[in-house]
Design a protein around this motif. Structure first.
Motif, PDB file in Angstrom:
ATOM      1  N   LYS A  80       0.838  -1.078   0.066  1.00  0.00           N
ATOM      2  CA  LYS A  80      -0.133   0.069  -0.126  1.00  0.00           C
ATOM      3  C   LYS A  80       0.851   1.354   0.146  1.00  0.00           C
ATOM      4  CE  LYS A  80      -3.993  -1.986   2.262  1.00  0.00           C
ATOM      5  NZ  LYS A  80      -4.937  -1.967   3.301  1.00  0.00           N
ATOM      6  N   LYS A  81       2.171   1.248   0.636  1.00  0.00           N
ATOM      7  CA  LYS A  81       3.042   2.328   0.391  1.00  0.00           C
ATOM      8  C   LYS A  81       3.350   2.822  -0.993  1.00  0.00           C
ATOM      9  CE  LYS A  81       5.417   0.983   4.718  1.00  0.00           C
ATOM     10  NZ  LYS A  81       6.769   0.635   5.272  1.00  0.00           N
ATOM     11  N   GLU A  82       3.324   1.845  -1.876  1.00  0.00           N
ATOM     12  CA  GLU A  82       3.720   2.340  -2.974  1.00  0.00           C
ATOM     13  C   GLU A  82       2.227   3.241  -3.694  1.00  0.00           C
ATOM     14  OE1 GLU A  82       4.906  -0.622  -5.789  1.00  0.00           O
ATOM     15  OE2 GLU A  82       6.335  -1.572  -4.276  1.00  0.00           O
ATOM     16  N   LEU A  83       1.164   3.142  -2.977  1.00  0.00           N
ATOM     17  CA  LEU A  83      -0.079   3.785  -3.649  1.00  0.00           C
ATOM     18  C   LEU A  83       0.162   5.150  -3.314  1.00  0.00           C
ATOM     19  CD1 LEU A  83      -2.821   1.301  -2.714  1.00  0.00           C
ATOM     20  CD2 LEU A  83      -1.559   1.644  -5.004  1.00  0.00           C
ATOM     21  N   VAL A  84       0.944   5.681  -2.324  1.00  0.00           N
ATOM     22  CA  VAL A  84       1.206   7.202  -1.964  1.00  0.00           C
ATOM     23  C   VAL A  84       2.131   7.826  -3.076  1.00  0.00           C
ATOM     24  CG1 VAL A  84       1.822   8.646  -0.176  1.00  0.00           C
ATOM     25  CG2 VAL A  84       0.987   6.643   0.310  1.00  0.00           C
ATOM     26  N   SER A  85       1.535   8.668  -3.848  1.00  0.00           N
ATOM     27  CA  SER A  85       2.566   9.401  -4.704  1.00  0.00           C
ATOM     28  C   SER A  85       2.335  11.082  -4.564  1.00  0.00           C
ATOM     29  CB  SER A  85       1.850   8.931  -6.205  1.00  0.00           C
ATOM     30  OG  SER A  85       2.854   9.532  -7.009  1.00  0.00           O
ATOM     31  N   LEU A  86       2.959  11.341  -3.696  1.00  0.00           N
ATOM     32  CA  LEU A  86       3.065  12.865  -3.158  1.00  0.00           C
ATOM     33  C   LEU A  86       3.579  13.558  -4.375  1.00  0.00           C
ATOM     34  CD1 LEU A  86       4.459  12.739   0.352  1.00  0.00           C
ATOM     35  CD2 LEU A  86       1.892  13.108  -0.248  1.00  0.00           C
ATOM     36  N   SER A  87       4.682  13.110  -5.091  1.00  0.00           N
ATOM     37  CA  SER A  87       5.111  14.107  -6.084  1.00  0.00           C
ATOM     38  C   SER A  87       4.284  14.063  -7.430  1.00  0.00           C
ATOM     39  CB  SER A  87       6.632  13.428  -6.756  1.00  0.00           C
ATOM     40  OG  SER A  87       6.429  12.109  -6.936  1.00  0.00           O
ATOM     41  N   ASP A  88       3.346  13.347  -7.675  1.00  0.00           N
ATOM     42  CA  ASP A  88       2.329  13.402  -8.737  1.00  0.00           C
ATOM     43  C   ASP A  88       0.943  14.012  -8.182  1.00  0.00           C
ATOM     44  OD1 ASP A  88       4.216  12.256 -10.175  1.00  0.00           O
ATOM     45  OD2 ASP A  88       3.314  10.285  -9.824  1.00  0.00           O
ATOM     46  N   ALA A  89       0.814  14.242  -6.953  1.00  0.00           N
ATOM     47  CA  ALA A  89      -0.800  14.589  -6.550  1.00  0.00           C
ATOM     48  C   ALA A  89      -0.712  16.022  -6.814  1.00  0.00           C
ATOM     49  CB  ALA A  89      -0.826  14.635  -4.984  1.00  0.00           C
ATOM     50  N   ASN A  90      -1.975  16.208  -7.330  1.00  0.00           N
ATOM     51  CA  ASN A  90      -2.563  17.657  -7.392  1.00  0.00           C
ATOM     52  C   ASN A  90      -3.047  18.602  -6.221  1.00  0.00           C
ATOM     53  OD1 ASN A  90      -2.000  17.780 -10.243  1.00  0.00           O
ATOM     54  ND2 ASN A  90      -4.019  16.752 -10.677  1.00  0.00           N
ATOM     55  N   ILE A  91      -3.457  17.760  -5.156  1.00  0.00           N
ATOM     56  CA  ILE A  91      -3.970  18.137  -3.893  1.00  0.00           C
ATOM     57  C   ILE A  91      -3.562  17.455  -2.813  1.00  0.00           C
ATOM     58  CG2 ILE A  91      -6.036  18.617  -2.628  1.00  0.00           C
ATOM     59  CD1 ILE A  91      -7.395  19.172  -5.096  1.00  0.00           C
ATOM     60  N   ILE A  92      -2.731  18.141  -1.889  1.00  0.00           N
ATOM     61  CA  ILE A  92      -2.392  17.552  -0.764  1.00  0.00           C
ATOM     62  C   ILE A  92      -2.759  17.991   0.651  1.00  0.00           C
ATOM     63  CG2 ILE A  92      -0.109  16.789   0.664  1.00  0.00           C
ATOM     64  CD1 ILE A  92       1.517  16.946  -2.069  1.00  0.00           C
ATOM     65  N   VAL A  93      -3.218  17.337   1.456  1.00  0.00           N
ATOM     66  CA  VAL A  93      -3.825  17.498   2.786  1.00  0.00           C
ATOM     67  C   VAL A  93      -2.767  17.197   3.831  1.00  0.00           C
ATOM     68  CG1 VAL A  93      -5.614  17.812   4.235  1.00  0.00           C
ATOM     69  CG2 VAL A  93      -6.211  17.566   1.908  1.00  0.00           C
ATOM     70  N   SER A  94      -1.975  18.084   4.407  1.00  0.00           N
ATOM     71  CA  SER A  94      -0.853  17.466   5.143  1.00  0.00           C
ATOM     72  C   SER A  94      -1.015  17.784   6.683  1.00  0.00           C
ATOM     73  CB  SER A  94       0.358  18.156   4.689  1.00  0.00           C
ATOM     74  OG  SER A  94       1.461  17.556   4.880  1.00  0.00           O
ATOM     75  N   GLY A  95      -0.384  17.045   7.579  1.00  0.00           N
ATOM     76  CA  GLY A  95      -0.628  17.151   9.204  1.00  0.00           C
ATOM     77  C   GLY A  95       0.574  17.420   9.625  1.00  0.00           C
ATOM     78  N   GLY A  96       0.790  18.167  10.720  1.00  0.00           N
ATOM     79  CA  GLY A  96       1.968  18.181  11.753  1.00  0.00           C
ATOM     80  C   GLY A  96       1.554  17.817  13.063  1.00  0.00           C
ATOM     81  N   LEU A  97       2.289  18.436  14.217  1.00  0.00           N
ATOM     82  CA  LEU A  97       2.048  17.762  15.551  1.00  0.00           C
ATOM     83  C   LEU A  97       0.667  18.496  16.161  1.00  0.00           C
ATOM     84  CD1 LEU A  97       5.628  18.069  17.100  1.00  0.00           C
ATOM     85  CD2 LEU A  97       4.457  16.221  16.745  1.00  0.00           C
ATOM     86  N   GLY A  98       0.285  19.576  15.494  1.00  0.00           N
ATOM     87  CA  GLY A  98      -0.849  20.189  15.628  1.00  0.00           C
ATOM     88  C   GLY A  98      -2.241  19.240  15.396  1.00  0.00           C
ATOM     89  N   VAL A  99      -2.078  18.352  14.484  1.00  0.00           N
ATOM     90  CA  VAL A  99      -2.956  17.327  14.398  1.00  0.00           C
ATOM     91  C   VAL A  99      -3.365  16.630  15.777  1.00  0.00           C
ATOM     92  CG1 VAL A  99      -3.559  15.165  13.068  1.00  0.00           C
ATOM     93  CG2 VAL A  99      -2.757  17.058  12.046  1.00  0.00           C
ATOM     94  N   GLY A 100      -2.353  16.267  16.529  1.00  0.00           N
ATOM     95  CA  GLY A 100      -2.305  15.859  17.838  1.00  0.00           C
ATOM     96  C   GLY A 100      -2.543  14.211  18.141  1.00  0.00           C
ATOM     97  N   SER A 101      -2.590  13.557  17.228  1.00  0.00           N
ATOM     98  CA  SER A 101      -2.618  11.906  17.245  1.00  0.00           C
ATOM     99  C   SER A 101      -2.855  11.439  15.992  1.00  0.00           C
ATOM    100  CB  SER A 101      -3.690  11.605  18.298  1.00  0.00           C
ATOM    101  OG  SER A 101      -5.034  11.992  17.584  1.00  0.00           O
ATOM    102  N   LYS A 102      -2.585  10.095  16.124  1.00  0.00           N
ATOM    103  CA  LYS A 102      -2.748   9.365  14.943  1.00  0.00           C
ATOM    104  C   LYS A 102      -4.303   9.314  14.298  1.00  0.00           C
ATOM    105  CE  LYS A 102      -2.006   4.441  13.186  1.00  0.00           C
ATOM    106  NZ  LYS A 102      -1.574   3.039  13.467  1.00  0.00           N
TER     107      LYS A 102
END
Length: 344
Positions: free
Chosen positions: A207-229
């Protein structure tokens, strides 16, 4: 080894393909390589290795290659360090390109050093910018150094080819033109089974190969402020609604909330999407280096002085857990995002 560097001409791109598909970074390299070749007054060439891939050679011409060197052999069907290094090294010795570019992918990072070592030339790894020096026409290769805190510009003055691996997602892609005309020259492949010390027994996809950040047109990205898994579920909901993918900062990855394959930044993937939504990301320089070229950036953070707001087109000060559900409810399609483009 003493070289007559005046004999070396043309810009070459390693046309990495996997299972009959050209990798996206190759299209970026062709776009950048065309600019370099034009400034030098030389041809843009691609070198393509594999088996039964003549159609890919034509595709490379459509993306701007003036010439494609094609090595077509069943022993090249799967990538092997030994096989690819030998074939490409022999081709470079024969045709003498001045510049040779590879994508900084797993394969490019393995292949580039092997070739440069055999040719006794330099290699600048993980470049984010390439330019031609207007004075002596050498290539200026810029890459981050010291953890991304400075940018180093490197030259290779005395040996050829000048070699660079280029980080995916930082260059503009070439525009495909079906009317482009170019030459395809088949290379003679002199490989025996004994020349290749490894064999690919089985290819396993996960499933990891399905993540294609370099090709994505839209990315919703999270940091520590998301708080948890569990908090990343909010990002997944919005990304799914917008037909995007989920990214993350290094801090969120280090916390174990999401896999490294989602990491955006200096030590992750460099991205250039149409829309980047940074949720609970403070904006460390290493992260900004991986997403600042996005066309449109929306930042959500409780801290109004967070550095991420310095690169954002729209800044929303508030709690990610309160704002993301509202965005997910209100943004029903990419068309709603386009309305934001027009308003701002």
């Amino acid at each position: 080894m003493i070289q007559n560097i005046e004999e070396y001409k043309d810009v070459w791109v390693f046309a990495e393909q996997r299972q009959g598909k050209i990798m996206p970074v190759v299209i970026e390299l062709l776009g950048e390589g065309k600019k370099l070749a034009k400034e030098l007054g030389v041809n843009l060439c691609a070198i393509l290795l594999g088996n039964n891939i003549l159609d890919l050679a034509q595709e490379l011409i459509e993306y701007g290659a003036d010439k494609v060197y094609l090595a077509n052999d069943e022993k090249l069907f799967n990538y092997t360090t030994d096989g690819y290094t030998t074939v490409i090294t022999e081709a470079i010795k024969k045709y003498k390109p001045e510049i040779f570019l590879l994508g900084a992918t797993h394969i490019g990072r393995d292949l580039g050093p092997r070739i440069s070592s055999r040719l006794d030339t330099g290699l600048t790894a993980d470049c984010t910018k390439l330019e031609i020096d207007p004075n002596d026409k050498k290539i200026l290769q810029t890459r981050p150094a010291f953890g991304g805190n400075i940018m180093a510009t490197i030259i290779c003055p005395n040996t050829r080819p000048q070699m660079s691996t280029v980080r995916p997602g930082v260059m503009d892609k070439a525009i495909r033109n079906l009317q482009n005309i170019g030459l395809i020259e088949e290379l003679t492949v002199n490989l025996s089974s004994n020349d290749i010390r490894t064999r690919v027994i089985k290819t396993v996809k996960n499933k990891k190969e399905l993540v294609s950040l370099s090709d994505a047109n839209i990315i919703v990205s999270g940091g520590l402020g998301v708080g948890s898994k569990e908090g990343f579920t909010l990002l997944e909901n919005l990304a799914q609604k917008l037909d995007g993918v989920v990214g993350a900062s290094r801090a969120a990855v280090d916390a174990g909330w999401i896999d490294h394959s989602h990491q955006v930044g200096q030590t992750g993937t460099t991205t250039k999407p149409n829309l980047y939504i940074a949720c609970g990301i403070s904006g460390a320089i290493q992260h900004i280096a991986g997403m600042q070229e996005s066309d449109f950036i929306i930042a959500i953070n409780k801290n109004s002085t967070a550095p991420i707001f310095n690169v954002a087109d729209i800044g929303i000060v508030g709690d990610v857990h309160e704002i993301l559900p509202l965005l997910t409810e209100q943004l029903n399609s990419v068309e709603d995002i386009k309305k934001l483009y027009k308003e701002f």
